[in-house]
Write an enzyme that holds these catalytic residues in place. Sequence first.
Site, PDB file in Angstrom:
ATOM      1  CB  CYS A   1     -10.161  -8.280   9.552  1.00  0.00           C
ATOM      2  SG  CYS A   1      -9.371  -7.329  10.855  1.00  0.00           S
ATOM      3  N   GLY A   2      -9.609 -10.885   7.090  1.00  0.00           N
ATOM      4  CA  GLY A   2     -10.302 -11.956   6.374  1.00  0.00           C
ATOM      5  C   GLY A   2     -11.143 -11.513   5.187  1.00  0.00           C
ATOM      6  CE  LYS A   3     -10.672  -5.526   2.752  1.00  0.00           C
ATOM      7  NZ  LYS A   3      -9.822  -5.291   3.952  1.00  0.00           N
ATOM      8  CB  THR A   4      -8.529 -12.338   0.629  1.00  0.00           C
ATOM      9  OG1 THR A   4      -7.930 -11.046   0.464  1.00  0.00           O
ATOM     10  CG2 THR A   4      -8.255 -13.172  -0.606  1.00  0.00           C
ATOM     11  CG  ASN A   5      -9.522 -16.294   3.991  1.00  0.00           C
ATOM     12  OD1 ASN A   5      -9.004 -16.788   2.984  1.00  0.00           O
ATOM     13  ND2 ASN A   5      -8.877 -16.147   5.131  1.00  0.00           N
TER      14      ASN A   5
ATOM     15  NE  ARG B   1      -7.975  -9.536  13.412  1.00  0.00           N
ATOM     16  CZ  ARG B   1      -7.678 -10.801  13.104  1.00  0.00           C
ATOM     17  NH1 ARG B   1      -7.539 -11.702  14.055  1.00  0.00           N
ATOM     18  NH2 ARG B   1      -7.508 -11.151  11.846  1.00  0.00           N
TER      19      ARG B   1
ATOM     20  CG  HIS C   1     -10.435  -1.088   3.243  1.00  0.00           C
ATOM     21  ND1 HIS C   1      -9.930  -1.299   4.506  1.00  0.00           N
ATOM     22  CD2 HIS C   1      -9.658  -1.823   2.405  1.00  0.00           C
ATOM     23  CE1 HIS C   1      -8.902  -2.121   4.439  1.00  0.00           C
ATOM     24  NE2 HIS C   1      -8.723  -2.457   3.182  1.00  0.00           N
TER      25      HIS C   1
ATOM     26  CG  ASP D   1      -8.079  -4.349  -0.296  1.00  0.00           C
ATOM     27  OD1 ASP D   1      -8.407  -4.466   0.901  1.00  0.00           O
ATOM     28  OD2 ASP D   1      -7.139  -3.623  -0.670  1.00  0.00           O
TER      29      ASP D   1
ATOM     30  CE1 TYR E   1      -9.876 -18.501   7.348  1.00  0.00           C
ATOM     31  CE2 TYR E   1     -10.251 -19.629   9.426  1.00  0.00           C
ATOM     32  CZ  TYR E   1      -9.459 -18.849   8.609  1.00  0.00           C
ATOM     33  OH  TYR E   1      -8.241 -18.402   9.068  1.00  0.00           O
TER      34      TYR E   1
ATOM     35  CE  LYS F   1      -6.181  -1.273   0.649  1.00  0.00           C
ATOM     36  NZ  LYS F   1      -5.631  -2.079   1.657  1.00  0.00           N
TER      37      LYS F   1
ATOM     38  N   GLY G   1       0.794  -1.226   0.000  1.00  0.00           N
ATOM     39  CA  GLY G   1       0.000   0.000   0.000  1.00  0.00           C
ATOM     40  C   GLY G   1       0.829   1.280   0.000  1.00  0.00           C
TER      41      GLY G   1
ATOM     42  CG  ASN H   1     -17.536 -16.186   8.494  1.00  0.00           C
ATOM     43  OD1 ASN H   1     -17.774 -16.520   9.656  1.00  0.00           O
ATOM     44  ND2 ASN H   1     -16.345 -15.738   8.120  1.00  0.00           N
TER      45      ASN H   1
HETATM   46  O1  SAT Z   1      -0.513  -2.835   2.010  1.00  0.00           O
HETATM   47  S1  SAT Z   1      -1.881  -2.863   1.479  1.00  0.00           S
HETATM   48  O2  SAT Z   1      -2.591  -1.627   1.820  1.00  0.00           O
HETATM   49  O3  SAT Z   1      -1.877  -3.035   0.046  1.00  0.00           O
HETATM   50  C1  SAT Z   1      -2.739  -4.186   2.160  1.00  0.00           C
HETATM   51  C2  SAT Z   1      -3.568  -3.745   3.288  1.00  0.00           C
HETATM   52  O4  SAT Z   1      -3.031  -3.314   4.307  1.00  0.00           O
HETATM   53  O5  SAT Z   1      -4.811  -3.824   3.193  1.00  0.00           O
HETATM   54 MN    MN Z   2      -7.054  -3.680   2.383  1.00  0.00          MN
END
Ligand code: SAT
Ligand code: MN
Length: 590
Positions: A261-265, A406, A237, A286, A499, A217, A210, A502
């Site tokens: 905090c698990g957004k990708t999952n 979280r 976000h 993201d 996971y 970001k 980021g 949810n």
């Molecule tokens: O470093 S990044 O901002 O790309 C990842 C994150 O912290 O969400």
């Molecule tokens: Mn992010």
Amino acid sequence: MATAAHTMTPLPELCGAVTAWVSSVRELTQPAAVHWCEGTEAEARELTAGLLRAGELLPLNAAKFPGCHLYRSKPSDVARVEHLTYICTRSQEDAGPNNHWMDPQAARAKMRELFRGCMRGRTLYVIPYCMGPLGSPLARCGVEITDSPYVVINMLVMTRAGRAALERIARDGSFVRGLHSIGELDPERRFIMHFPEELAIESYGSGYGGNALLGKKCHALRIASWQAREEGWLAEHMLIVGLESPRGETHYLACAFPSACGKTNLAMLIPPASLPGWRVFTVGDDIAWLHPGADGRLWAINPEAGLFGVVPGTNPETNRNAYDMIRRDTLFTNVALTADSQPWWEGLKSGKPVTDWQGRPYDPARGPAAHPNARFTVSAKRNPGYSPHAEDARGVPITALVFGGRRREVAPLVYEARDWAHGVLVGASVASETTAAMVGQPGVLRRDPMAMQPFCGYNFADYWQHWLNVGATLTRAPRIYHVNWFRRDAEGRFLWPGYGENLRVLAWMLERCAGRAGASESAIGQLPRVEDLNVAGLDLKPGALAALLAVDPALWRQELADIREYLGRYGSRLPAALLKELETSARRLG
Ligand code: SAT
Ligand code: MN
């Protein structure tokens, strides 16, 4: 007939405004060479080969991880640096108490001295990029100039970069200017500056995520949130996920959680076997750009084209799709290695590390083998659950918005806001324990409104007012929810398995939105009763569900007092509607 290659206009001739800017940066930074990114696969291969030759990238086991590479950051450059990130608006009030502020002229002067001559002996790369599908009216473009080929190969995956983006910039007539140099990678000479009034970013001294991939970001949240307020939309976000129910209906949710905090999952959720008939589609993991549509609904695009996800914890049980997705054509940053050069990380559940993320022989006494903020960079198209609508020019319609943090206590598993204005308060009140995604102490509880504390490019008070204004334009506004997957029992154990499970909570939300699910009224909003959540086939400890859904009046009186104190920092700019919602909750608590 001439081939396309013969008739193609050289990139520097496509857009005079970009070329003029590149010339001025070249004069300032004095690079040895300039490379304009075409965005072709051949170019990405050549850049990767160059990094391999220079020893900056390491090849991984080509039989087990074809097309995968490892990059090791400097140990002092492994996360975002919020304390060195500034919003430089003419008036400090416009940046707000939520941002570090510097006077734009002072910031420009400071950065000029850092950038002066900083690219001597290096190549300056010009990366024209588009955030969002190239043909979407909701997409916005930028150009990043960088001296880091690692940044280039990331940006080529994370954005739609190259010739087509530059052609769009020439048509649009405007673009975000992002200037980046790794400098000396010295934490003492590191700044991430944003000039929202000039649509400009200047970042010096870091090569990490980021801080350095400026489309992410810096542009898609900090600058875009400012643009969004001027143009009447929201840059958030948030992940975007599509859920197809056993009834065959597909609904889209946009969900905000702090980093790591698990957004990708959640975006790539695998339905548990005990919930047959559900299918899950990823639109984004993201960032979401949300636009009010002509139909009164909110429509979302994912401005990104790739995933920059947290590696540790990924295994076939937690996220089968992510586990499979990162086994080819993936760039790993700061993972450990096995004896046969396979990437290794904590939570992988197989294999053994012999080399840690810093390249040293692995010694458990020195901490984890992979850095807790180790990342994978991979094309969104590699995700087996990538939504067929992820590239739709108009985006996808959003049925519900979800905020989460979280928190080991206080916040229940899920609750529903009373209405949009209450939902804005719920989002503004998000608190979460800090993670390894940022430099600093992890596990400290802090307010992180809408998961945007590190990313809102202006005063939060104005941002909440903007949220209220956008809501007022929606005749079919999404319902708003708050979730907490991280609640713990008295012994510190997680009460909820998280996971794929949810989905049970998301399914309740969708049933609520369809007017089919029950709830009970509480002072803080509507909660599912124990019987409203489908927990068939779930092995919860006795009493766990009741504990997950408990709203403790004493804890919540304290929570509302903390929220009042927090919001009070925004003074007279704070929208009165938020205080009114807070009073309603307080009155109901008694
Ligand atoms: O470093 S990044 O901002 O790309 C990842 C994150 O912290 O969400
Ligand atoms: Mn992010």
